[in-house]
Design a protein around this motif. Structure first.
Motif, PDB file in Angstrom:
ATOM      1  N   SER A   1       6.140 -53.243 -19.817  1.00 10.83           N
ATOM      2  CA  SER A   1       6.151 -53.237 -18.553  1.00 10.83           C
ATOM      3  C   SER A   1       7.788 -53.415 -17.848  1.00 10.83           C
ATOM      4  N   ALA A   2       8.456 -54.146 -18.514  1.00 10.62           N
ATOM      5  CA  ALA A   2       9.804 -54.689 -18.167  1.00 10.62           C
ATOM      6  C   ALA A   2      10.564 -53.285 -18.460  1.00 10.62           C
ATOM      7  N   ALA A   3      10.545 -52.712 -19.548  1.00  5.42           N
ATOM      8  CA  ALA A   3      11.316 -51.519 -19.764  1.00  5.42           C
ATOM      9  C   ALA A   3      10.917 -50.333 -18.810  1.00  5.42           C
ATOM     10  N   ILE A   4       9.626 -49.989 -18.638  1.00  9.06           N
ATOM     11  CA  ILE A   4       9.509 -49.088 -17.738  1.00  9.06           C
ATOM     12  C   ILE A   4      10.037 -49.363 -16.015  1.00  9.06           C
ATOM     13  N   ALA A   5       9.880 -50.834 -15.724  1.00  8.80           N
ATOM     14  CA  ALA A   5      10.427 -51.275 -14.334  1.00  8.80           C
ATOM     15  C   ALA A   5      11.948 -50.952 -14.429  1.00  8.80           C
ATOM     16  N   ARG A   6      12.589 -51.038 -15.572  1.00 13.51           N
ATOM     17  CA  ARG A   6      14.150 -50.932 -15.679  1.00 13.51           C
ATOM     18  C   ARG A   6      14.268 -49.568 -15.403  1.00 13.51           C
TER      19      ARG A   6
ATOM     20  N   GLU B   1      21.588 -45.401 -32.384  1.00 15.60           N
ATOM     21  CA  GLU B   1      22.134 -43.927 -32.123  1.00 15.60           C
ATOM     22  C   GLU B   1      21.796 -43.354 -30.910  1.00 15.60           C
ATOM     23  N   ALA B   2      20.570 -43.614 -30.521  1.00 18.24           N
ATOM     24  CA  ALA B   2      20.076 -43.171 -29.088  1.00 18.24           C
ATOM     25  C   ALA B   2      21.094 -43.742 -28.063  1.00 18.24           C
ATOM     26  N   ASP B   3      21.407 -45.252 -28.199  1.00 21.25           N
ATOM     27  CA  ASP B   3      22.349 -45.955 -27.288  1.00 21.25           C
ATOM     28  C   ASP B   3      23.641 -45.203 -27.241  1.00 21.25           C
ATOM     29  N   GLN B   4      24.048 -44.635 -28.377  1.00 18.10           N
ATOM     30  CA  GLN B   4      25.430 -44.366 -28.345  1.00 18.10           C
ATOM     31  C   GLN B   4      25.538 -42.705 -27.695  1.00 18.10           C
ATOM     32  N   HIS B   5      24.528 -42.147 -28.028  1.00 14.53           N
ATOM     33  CA  HIS B   5      24.591 -40.710 -27.855  1.00 14.53           C
ATOM     34  C   HIS B   5      23.660 -40.168 -26.574  1.00 14.53           C
ATOM     35  N   SER B   6      23.036 -40.920 -25.778  1.00 11.64           N
ATOM     36  CA  SER B   6      21.996 -40.843 -24.620  1.00 11.64           C
ATOM     37  C   SER B   6      22.816 -41.345 -23.539  1.00 11.64           C
ATOM     38  N   PRO B   7      22.042 -40.959 -22.413  1.00  9.38           N
ATOM     39  CA  PRO B   7      22.573 -41.166 -21.278  1.00  9.38           C
ATOM     40  C   PRO B   7      22.219 -42.656 -21.025  1.00  9.38           C
ATOM     41  N   SER B   8      22.979 -43.294 -20.202  1.00 11.72           N
ATOM     42  CA  SER B   8      22.763 -44.922 -20.103  1.00 11.72           C
ATOM     43  C   SER B   8      21.771 -45.359 -19.242  1.00 11.72           C
ATOM     44  N   ARG B   9      21.264 -44.133 -18.554  1.00 19.83           N
ATOM     45  CA  ARG B   9      19.758 -44.498 -17.644  1.00 19.83           C
ATOM     46  C   ARG B   9      18.430 -44.412 -18.510  1.00 19.83           C
ATOM     47  N   TRP B  10      18.442 -43.884 -19.797  1.00 15.53           N
ATOM     48  CA  TRP B  10      17.434 -43.942 -20.586  1.00 15.53           C
ATOM     49  C   TRP B  10      17.345 -45.216 -21.126  1.00 15.53           C
TER      50      TRP B  10
ATOM     51  N   VAL C   1      11.918 -43.451 -21.116  1.00 21.26           N
ATOM     52  CA  VAL C   1      12.017 -44.811 -22.081  1.00 21.26           C
ATOM     53  C   VAL C   1      11.818 -44.471 -23.619  1.00 21.26           C
ATOM     54  N   LEU C   2      12.878 -44.466 -24.355  1.00 24.16           N
ATOM     55  CA  LEU C   2      12.651 -44.321 -25.849  1.00 24.16           C
ATOM     56  C   LEU C   2      12.208 -45.510 -26.608  1.00 24.16           C
ATOM     57  N   MET C   3      11.287 -45.408 -27.467  1.00 22.32           N
ATOM     58  CA  MET C   3      11.010 -46.597 -28.347  1.00 22.32           C
ATOM     59  C   MET C   3      10.997 -46.290 -29.940  1.00 22.32           C
TER      60      MET C   3
ATOM     61  N   THR D   1      18.579 -42.182  -9.898  1.00 20.86           N
ATOM     62  CA  THR D   1      17.839 -40.769 -10.108  1.00 20.86           C
ATOM     63  C   THR D   1      18.847 -40.274 -11.224  1.00 20.86           C
ATOM     64  N   PRO D   2      18.129 -39.765 -12.142  1.00 21.86           N
ATOM     65  CA  PRO D   2      18.871 -39.127 -13.208  1.00 21.86           C
ATOM     66  C   PRO D   2      19.495 -37.848 -12.763  1.00 21.86           C
ATOM     67  N   ASP D   3      20.587 -37.518 -13.577  1.00 25.16           N
ATOM     68  CA  ASP D   3      21.310 -36.250 -13.361  1.00 25.16           C
ATOM     69  C   ASP D   3      20.429 -34.952 -13.546  1.00 25.16           C
TER      70      ASP D   3
END
Length: 697
Positions: A684-689, A662-671, A651-653, A695-697
């Protein structure tokens, strides 16, 4: 001894010809004739010569012929005359180059000169026949065109030297009047709504008197007919004209003939340039072409000024956007600390049992929420918000919004929806688009305190006539690749000054306390970030239309599915590695996590976090800020953790929404991405998502 009436000194014997015939021929000959002796003195001059060169009859006798030669070429002329005297010969009229003669008053006249020696007489003489060629129709036309070219060059130099539009509007009619030698010249410009012409420039007393007057755009006016036909309009006699009329004061002043040409922008008329004369049938093709050339230069200059102003305005907004983006980030961190501590305060034993303390804390929390909304609007204006584009059905959204507004706004306001195509789709963030439309609609409602019509429209294509885009329209807007979504009202409208500043943050015309001035600026940022354009059409008393151009969707794209992750409870004793360089923010987030039942490992830098992982710390979720001071960035840390410890969720904040973009464009969609400030529920909702992702690659 005084000269004779023909200018010949009486001491000189005339040529041996019969005197009466000679005198008659000399007087009657239509061209100017000079009789010059070997010394270069004028022996005789006829009346035509005296008239052409500005002398009285008999005044030219004894005058040196060099007096008729302009100063600039006099030395060359003396050498030429000497060479001719050595070998005199006949030079017929029209075979030699054109020359210039100097008149008595110093002015010059273009002439042709033919020379004929009189041989076999006691005194060598030469007859010079002089003809004024400026009177030739072909020569007059050439001279006229040369004068027109010089005036065009003058305007071209002005176009290079100045960027002030009003100077062109003043100078072009002046140049037109001087070059064409007419009585009046005027410039008409269409208003943004294309409903009327205003006279914005003029030359000549008649024209200056009417600057500022307004004419309709109907074809029964001169500029209206130019608009209707999109070409030059010419009339040899306005009194006999049936196609259009001119201002009565022009007719009263004796104006007989007129010609007007269009000012064009990409083939569309936005004004006209007209000239008027008290002579009938004054204007021909040459005058019309010259006027068209002036109009083209004027149109290009006005377009350049408009483009430069739009660019300058865009650059000003961009600078403000960069400033507000930085302020919003710092403010978000402060709000995170205030908001988090207030939430923690509410849950302490002392406050939970004190109703008044709870009310105070709750009021402070609501205030932090409003502050967060303000920073969100600042970030929207600076195009640094995180968007989640999807395919939006424009008709469904407009109808739904209209239904909601009908239940909430004043019943004196009628709400209409006009859609040209069913199923019209755009690519945009649905929530942000709805918020933008609602912002515009609220402004429209406030502009109609006594009722009116609020209209939503959806059509394919570019902005409508009279809408001034915030810069260059998006590429291919005219090809149907964009959808125009407009909100219009019949309210008080905006002045030009208000319209130019409408998108600036904190600019508002509402009463103190009734508006922040961030509504339209947020709409502007959303539209620009969505690769669109926004335009305003408004004038005092004529209502307003705000139109958005957004990319058209050819296929439906569903918005990202969040499922029920937001409502999921976190597993008990979830191990979270928290990385945050701001100690106060770190303390607040740690308190939130612990209240959610998490086991927290806190680190102030990415390097500390990696050390903890390498030391064997158990970690289920990495929760890290993106900007971590001078050390490794959170995105780099997340990539390293993902590579070495594949089971860890990310989870990035950030308080910088540009970092999240930028993170949304260049990071895995699972983040997962979490904007700051955030509440405990949002955390809590962000961690739950993140936990609900595969499972990450």
């Amino acid at each position: 001894m005084p000269p004779s009436e023909f200018g010949m000194p009486q001491s000189v014997d005339p040529p041996p010809v019969e005197q009466g015939v000679f005198r008659s021929l000399f007087v009657a000959y239509p061209d100017a004739l000079l009789l010059v002796d070997q010394a270069g003195s004028i022996v005789m001059a006829n009346h035509a010569a005296a008239s052409l060169l500005g002398y009285q009859p008999g005044e030219m006798g004894g005058l040196p012929v060099d007096a008729l030669v302009p100063d600039s070429i006099r030395p060359r002329h003396a050498a030429y005359r000497h060479a001719y005297g050595q070998a005199p010969r006949t030079r017929p009229m029209g075979t030699q180059m054109e020359l210039v003669a100097r008149r008595k008053d110093g002015s010059e006249v273009m002439v042709e000169i033919a020379l004929s020696p009189l041989q076999g007489h006691r005194v060598p003489l030469v007859v010079a026949a002089i003809r004024d060629v400026a009177g030739y129709p072909r020569v007059k036309q050439a001279l006229q065109r040369a004068r027109y070219a010089e005036h065009l060059a003058q305007l071209g130099r002005l176009a290079v030297d100045t960027r002030e539009p009003q100077e062109f509007l003043d100078q072009v009619p002046r140049i037109a009047r001087e070059a064409l030698e007419v009585d009046a010249a005027v410039v008409y410009l269409l208003d943004p709504g294309r409903t009327e012409f205003r006279i914005v420039g003029g030359a000549g007393d008649l024209a200056l008197d009417v600057v500022g007057e307004i004419l309709g755009n109907r074809p029964d006016t001169l500029p209206g007919l130019v608009l209707a036909e999109c070409r030059a309009v010419r009339s040899a006699s306005v009194k006999a004209e049936r196609r259009f009329g001119v201002l009565q004061r022009f007719i009263d002043a004796g104006i007989e003939s007129v010609v007007a040409v269009p000012l064009l922008d990409r083939g569309r008329v936005f004004g006209a340039l007209g000239v008027m004369s008290t002579r009938s049938a004054r204007f021909g093709d040459d005058e019309t072409r010259f006027l068209e050339s002036l109009a083209n230069l004027l149109a290009s200059s006005l377009q350049r000024s408009q483009t430069e102003e739009a660019l300058s305005h865009s650059q000003r907004l961009e600078s403000v956007g960069q400033l507000t983006g930085g302020i919003a980030h710092d403010f978000n961190n402060l709000l995170m600390v205030i908001q988090g501590n207030l939430q923690c305060l509410e849950e302490t034993a002392g406050v939970r049992g004190d109703l008044q303390a709870l009310q105070f804390a709750d009021a402070a929390l609501r205030a932090t929420g409003r502050a967060a909304e303000l920073t969100s609007k600042l970030l929207a204006f600076s195009r640094r918000q995180v968007l989640q584009p999807a395919t939006v059905d424009v008709g469904s959204m407009l109808n739904s919004l209209a239904d909601m507004l009908r239940r909430t706004v004043d019943q004196h306001i009628r709400i209409d929806v006009q859609m040209s195509d069913a199923g019209l789709m755009v690519i945009a963030d649905p929530g942000q688009l709805e918020s933008a439309l609602l912002n515009i609609a609220i402004n429209a409602r406030d502009a109609m305190p006594h009722g009116g019509v609020l209209r939503f429209e959806g059509h394919p294509g570019p902005a409508s006539d009279g809408e001034s885009p915030d810069g260059v329209e998006p590429a291919h807007a005219a090809t149907g690749a964009f959808v125009r979504i407009a909100v219009s009202d019949t309210g008080c409208g905006m002045s030009e000054e208000v319209r130019e500043r409408a998108f600036e943050p904190f600019f508002t015309t509402k009463e103190l306390g009734r508006g922040t001035g961030l509504g339209l600026s947020a709409v502007y940022g959303f539209v620009k970030q969505s690769k669109g354009s926004i335009a305003i059409r408004s004038s005092p008393g004529a209502g307003s239309t705000i139109a958005m151009l957004l990319p058209r969707a050819l296929e439906r794209q569903e918005s990202p599915t969040q499922g029920d992750a937001a409502s999921m409870a976190l597993p008990s004793r979830l191990h979270v590695l928290l990385v945050e360089d701001d100690v106060e923010v770190r303390t607040v987030i740690r308190a939130h996590l612990e209240s959610l039942g998490c086991v927290v490992h806190a680190a102030a830098s990415a390097e500390q976090a990696l050390e903890a992982l390498q030391a064997g710390a158990k970690v289920d979720v990495l929760l890290t800020d993106i900007a971590l001071g001078a050390g490794m960035r959170g995105t780099v840390l997340a990539a390293a953790v993902q590579q070495r410890f594949g089971g860890v969720r990310i989870v990035l904040m950030s308080g910088y929404s540009s970092e999240l973009i930028e993170a949304d464009q260049h990071s895995p969609s699972r983040w997962e991405l979490l904007p700051k400030p955030c509440t405990r529920q949002e955390l809590s909702a962000a961690i739950a998502r993140a936990l609900s992702n595969d499972t990450p690659d």
